[in-house]
Design a protein around this motif. Structure first.
Motif, PDB file in Angstrom:
ATOM      1  N   TYR A 262     -14.890 -17.619  13.200  1.00  0.00           N
ATOM      2  CA  TYR A 262     -15.061 -16.471  12.315  1.00  0.00           C
ATOM      3  C   TYR A 262     -14.310 -16.604  10.982  1.00  0.00           C
ATOM      4  CZ  TYR A 262     -17.008 -14.180  16.449  1.00  0.00           C
ATOM      5  OH  TYR A 262     -17.775 -13.861  17.541  1.00  0.00           O
ATOM      6  N   VAL A 263     -13.478 -17.613  10.838  1.00  0.00           N
ATOM      7  CA  VAL A 263     -12.718 -17.772   9.586  1.00  0.00           C
ATOM      8  C   VAL A 263     -13.660 -17.983   8.406  1.00  0.00           C
ATOM      9  CG1 VAL A 263     -11.143 -19.300   8.335  1.00  0.00           C
ATOM     10  CG2 VAL A 263     -10.584 -18.580  10.657  1.00  0.00           C
ATOM     11  N   GLY A 264     -14.692 -18.795   8.605  1.00  0.00           N
ATOM     12  CA  GLY A 264     -15.626 -19.091   7.520  1.00  0.00           C
ATOM     13  C   GLY A 264     -16.289 -17.853   6.961  1.00  0.00           C
ATOM     14  N   ALA A 265     -16.539 -16.850   7.809  1.00  0.00           N
ATOM     15  CA  ALA A 265     -17.172 -15.620   7.344  1.00  0.00           C
ATOM     16  C   ALA A 265     -16.326 -14.948   6.272  1.00  0.00           C
ATOM     17  CB  ALA A 265     -17.389 -14.670   8.524  1.00  0.00           C
ATOM     18  N   PHE A 266     -15.020 -14.985   6.438  1.00  0.00           N
ATOM     19  CA  PHE A 266     -14.141 -14.307   5.481  1.00  0.00           C
ATOM     20  C   PHE A 266     -13.846 -15.168   4.255  1.00  0.00           C
ATOM     21  CE2 PHE A 266     -13.824 -11.870   9.292  1.00  0.00           C
ATOM     22  CZ  PHE A 266     -13.788 -10.569   8.815  1.00  0.00           C
ATOM     23  N   VAL A 267     -13.992 -16.479   4.382  1.00  0.00           N
ATOM     24  CA  VAL A 267     -13.973 -17.334   3.184  1.00  0.00           C
ATOM     25  C   VAL A 267     -15.194 -16.992   2.332  1.00  0.00           C
ATOM     26  CG1 VAL A 267     -14.153 -19.700   2.345  1.00  0.00           C
ATOM     27  CG2 VAL A 267     -12.678 -19.183   4.297  1.00  0.00           C
ATOM     28  N   GLY A 268     -16.350 -16.855   2.989  1.00  0.00           N
ATOM     29  CA  GLY A 268     -17.556 -16.452   2.272  1.00  0.00           C
ATOM     30  C   GLY A 268     -17.424 -15.071   1.670  1.00  0.00           C
ATOM     31  N   LEU A 269     -16.786 -14.151   2.400  1.00  0.00           N
ATOM     32  CA  LEU A 269     -16.586 -12.791   1.898  1.00  0.00           C
ATOM     33  C   LEU A 269     -15.753 -12.800   0.614  1.00  0.00           C
ATOM     34  CD1 LEU A 269     -16.968  -9.725   2.478  1.00  0.00           C
ATOM     35  CD2 LEU A 269     -14.790  -9.809   3.702  1.00  0.00           C
ATOM     36  N   ALA A 270     -14.679 -13.588   0.602  1.00  0.00           N
ATOM     37  CA  ALA A 270     -13.838 -13.690  -0.599  1.00  0.00           C
ATOM     38  C   ALA A 270     -14.650 -14.212  -1.779  1.00  0.00           C
ATOM     39  CB  ALA A 270     -12.642 -14.595  -0.326  1.00  0.00           C
ATOM     40  N   GLY A 271     -15.511 -15.196  -1.522  1.00  0.00           N
ATOM     41  CA  GLY A 271     -16.359 -15.734  -2.591  1.00  0.00           C
ATOM     42  C   GLY A 271     -17.307 -14.697  -3.161  1.00  0.00           C
ATOM     43  N   LEU A 272     -17.858 -13.849  -2.302  1.00  0.00           N
ATOM     44  CA  LEU A 272     -18.760 -12.791  -2.765  1.00  0.00           C
ATOM     45  C   LEU A 272     -18.030 -11.807  -3.672  1.00  0.00           C
ATOM     46  CD1 LEU A 272     -20.626 -12.106   0.602  1.00  0.00           C
ATOM     47  CD2 LEU A 272     -21.606 -13.162  -1.445  1.00  0.00           C
ATOM     48  N   TYR A 273     -16.800 -11.451  -3.310  1.00  0.00           N
ATOM     49  CA  TYR A 273     -16.035 -10.521  -4.145  1.00  0.00           C
ATOM     50  C   TYR A 273     -15.665 -11.155  -5.494  1.00  0.00           C
ATOM     51  CZ  TYR A 273     -15.540  -6.867  -0.621  1.00  0.00           C
ATOM     52  OH  TYR A 273     -15.792  -5.856   0.259  1.00  0.00           O
ATOM     53  N   VAL A 274     -15.423 -12.447  -5.501  1.00  0.00           N
ATOM     54  CA  VAL A 274     -15.138 -13.130  -6.769  1.00  0.00           C
ATOM     55  C   VAL A 274     -16.367 -13.083  -7.675  1.00  0.00           C
ATOM     56  CG1 VAL A 274     -14.658 -15.373  -7.823  1.00  0.00           C
ATOM     57  CG2 VAL A 274     -13.323 -14.620  -5.843  1.00  0.00           C
ATOM     58  N   LEU A 275     -17.540 -13.362  -7.122  1.00  0.00           N
ATOM     59  CA  LEU A 275     -18.775 -13.313  -7.914  1.00  0.00           C
ATOM     60  C   LEU A 275     -19.036 -11.907  -8.446  1.00  0.00           C
ATOM     61  CD1 LEU A 275     -21.147 -15.541  -5.731  1.00  0.00           C
ATOM     62  CD2 LEU A 275     -20.119 -16.131  -7.945  1.00  0.00           C
ATOM     63  N   ALA A 276     -18.825 -10.892  -7.591  1.00  0.00           N
ATOM     64  CA  ALA A 276     -19.024  -9.509  -8.034  1.00  0.00           C
ATOM     65  C   ALA A 276     -18.029  -9.139  -9.127  1.00  0.00           C
ATOM     66  CB  ALA A 276     -18.873  -8.560  -6.842  1.00  0.00           C
ATOM     67  N   LEU A 277     -16.813  -9.630  -9.015  1.00  0.00           N
ATOM     68  CA  LEU A 277     -15.787  -9.368 -10.032  1.00  0.00           C
ATOM     69  C   LEU A 277     -16.217  -9.921 -11.389  1.00  0.00           C
ATOM     70  CD1 LEU A 277     -12.907  -8.490 -10.867  1.00  0.00           C
ATOM     71  CD2 LEU A 277     -12.092 -10.708 -10.032  1.00  0.00           C
ATOM     72  N   ILE A 278     -16.719 -11.152 -11.385  1.00  0.00           N
ATOM     73  CA  ILE A 278     -17.168 -11.776 -12.643  1.00  0.00           C
ATOM     74  C   ILE A 278     -18.319 -10.978 -13.245  1.00  0.00           C
ATOM     75  CG2 ILE A 278     -18.241 -13.839 -13.631  1.00  0.00           C
ATOM     76  CD1 ILE A 278     -16.715 -15.467 -11.477  1.00  0.00           C
ATOM     77  N   LEU A 279     -19.259 -10.547 -12.407  1.00  0.00           N
ATOM     78  CA  LEU A 279     -20.414  -9.790 -12.884  1.00  0.00           C
ATOM     79  C   LEU A 279     -19.987  -8.466 -13.519  1.00  0.00           C
ATOM     80  CD1 LEU A 279     -23.471  -9.369 -13.111  1.00  0.00           C
ATOM     81  CD2 LEU A 279     -23.454  -8.479 -10.771  1.00  0.00           C
ATOM     82  N   ILE A 280     -19.088  -7.746 -12.859  1.00  0.00           N
ATOM     83  CA  ILE A 280     -18.640  -6.458 -13.388  1.00  0.00           C
ATOM     84  C   ILE A 280     -17.895  -6.654 -14.712  1.00  0.00           C
ATOM     85  CG2 ILE A 280     -17.045  -4.537 -12.995  1.00  0.00           C
ATOM     86  CD1 ILE A 280     -19.675  -4.313 -11.484  1.00  0.00           C
ATOM     87  N   ILE A 281     -17.141  -7.721 -14.831  1.00  0.00           N
ATOM     88  CA  ILE A 281     -16.393  -7.984 -16.069  1.00  0.00           C
ATOM     89  C   ILE A 281     -17.343  -8.158 -17.255  1.00  0.00           C
ATOM     90  CG2 ILE A 281     -14.960  -9.705 -17.255  1.00  0.00           C
ATOM     91  CD1 ILE A 281     -13.438 -10.070 -14.612  1.00  0.00           C
ATOM     92  N   VAL A 282     -18.460  -8.849 -17.045  1.00  0.00           N
ATOM     93  CA  VAL A 282     -19.368  -9.136 -18.166  1.00  0.00           C
ATOM     94  C   VAL A 282     -20.397  -8.032 -18.393  1.00  0.00           C
ATOM     95  CG1 VAL A 282     -19.098 -11.619 -17.802  1.00  0.00           C
ATOM     96  CG2 VAL A 282     -21.019 -10.424 -16.730  1.00  0.00           C
ATOM     97  N   LEU A 283     -20.537  -7.083 -17.461  1.00  0.00           N
ATOM     98  CA  LEU A 283     -21.547  -6.036 -17.587  1.00  0.00           C
ATOM     99  C   LEU A 283     -21.036  -4.913 -18.496  1.00  0.00           C
ATOM    100  CD1 LEU A 283     -24.341  -5.890 -16.210  1.00  0.00           C
ATOM    101  CD2 LEU A 283     -23.334  -4.359 -14.508  1.00  0.00           C
TER     102      LEU A 283
END
Length: 386
Positions: free
Chosen positions: A161-182
């Motif tokens: 289950y560790v990989g699921a939360f590595v993926g989760l962190a990546g999703l939040y990073v992508l969302a953070l970048i999107l919100i910054i540029v929007l």
């Protein structure tokens, strides 16, 4: 439709993907780490606790700081929460894992304002469509989330289950970048306007519109979470493999978000109350299907209809809320609505695991029926017109 609304839809898709990951694995991780059946869904409940504690402060802060800054803060909470959850899994700590999920809950609570942010980006006559567009971001999440939950099990051999939360962190990073540029509108309210003709909660909740919105949103969301959280555990009890569980969750999420492409049109054509009542009827049908059997197709069909029913009740409720406040009351009403809706969902998630583990899957569904019936009665008797 302004491109910022589509940007919010993409951000919603990223965070909903993370939510699906949490739905797919949190209860199973709780079962693995918990020392007592009552603690199995403690992580899920902590997620909703973080969510409801974030709703009121987030809504008020957005009127002070603007939506963008608060959305950025929310994604940072999500990244930190995923990191804490990873550490918890590595040391097999339920307490630390629950803390990590609590932090992601704060991120999810703040992200609930995406649908309200969409209303600020467009004219009032297209509000139902704007809400639907943002919610439709979940369709992408329905494909990515369950598959990511399956693929990520291969990333770390020491803990599936560790990989699921590595993926989760990546999703939040992508969302953070999107919100910054929007380029989102600020949504701030000056101090003078904030103090002008702002009604008390007592006065606000004398409005049939707001009562109907809160009831349909809270019970619709609560029953959906109650059944959705219990379903992976019930399937696990019947020896279904994790990929089978993930596929059922995937189609549930498709049911939650695919209707968003036409729910706004249905509301404009038939009105809010009929669509909300239809959503409640689908929730009841879902529970009845579960009562008739525990085959894979029973679980699949019931959870699919559960998602569609939630979509109609939730989007309808969101539109009702948008009609029940003055501009200076926006943060107050939106925050309190989300607080009540997600408090109900938190209670539902807390008792879902305990109910299925102690008195059984049948009772999970039987308990749901009178709750939805009560919501239907209150909505039908209200004088709300749209």
């Amino acid at each position: 439709m302004p491109y910022t609304v589509w940007g919010l839809a993409l951000a919603q898709a990223l965070l909903t993907t993370g939510n699906i990951l949490l739905v797919a694995v949190s209860a199973l991780i709780g079962k693995q780490l918990a020392s007592h059946p009552a603690l199995v869904t403690a992580p899920v409940a902590s997620q909703f606790l973080g969510l409801i504690l974030a709703t009121l402060p987030a809504a008020f802060l957005m009127q002070k700081l603007g939506r963008k800054k608060v959305f950025i803060i929310g994604n940072v909470f999500g990244i930190i929460g995923a990191a804490v959850a990873i550490q918890a899994l590595l040391i097999s700590s339920l307490l630390l894992f629950t803390l990590g999920i609590f932090l992601t809950g704060i991120a999810i609570g703040i992200a609930q304002q995406y649908r309200f942010a969409a209303l600020d980006e467009c004219a009032k006559d297209v509000h139902p469509k704007a809400i639907s567009v943002v919610m439709s971001g979940g369709v992408l999440a329905a494909f990515i989330g369950p598959n990511l939950a399956i693929w990520s099990q291969q990333w770390f051999a020491q803990n599936v289950y560790v990989g699921a939360f590595v993926g989760l962190a990546g999703l939040y990073v992508l969302a953070l970048i999107l919100i910054i540029v929007l380029p989102l509108k600020s949504n701030t309210v000056n101090a003078a306007a904030a103090q002008t003709d702002v009604r008390s909660y007592g006065a606000l909740f004398q409005q049939p519109l707001l009562v109907a919105a809160t009831v349909s949103g809270a019970i619709g969301y609560g029953v959906m979470v109650f059944l959705m959280t219990a379903t992976p555990l019930a399937m696990h009890h019947h020896d279904y493999a994790f990929p089978d569980i993930a596929v059922v969750i995937q189609w549930h999420v498709l049911g939650m978000f695919v209707p968003s492409f036409f729910t706004g049109h249905l509301i404009k054509r038939h009105g809010l109350k009929p669509i909300i009542l239809l959503g409640c009827a689908l929730l009841i049908i879902s529970a009845i299907i579960n009562l008739f059997g525990q085959s894979y197709y029973h679980f699949f069909t019931a959870l699919l209809l559960l998602g569609v029913g939630w979509n109609f009740t939730f989007i309808g409720a969101t539109q009702l809320v948008s009609l029940a406040y003055r501009p200076q009351e926006k943060g107050k009403v939106q925050g309190m609505n989300d607080f009540l809706v997600f408090s109900t969902a938190a209670v539902a998630s807390l008792f879902a695991g305990q109910t299925v583990e102690t008195i059984g899957w049948m009772w999970v569904n039987l308990i749901s029926l009178p709750l939805v019936a009560m919501a239907m009665l209150l909505i039908a008797k209200s004088r709300t017109q749209a």
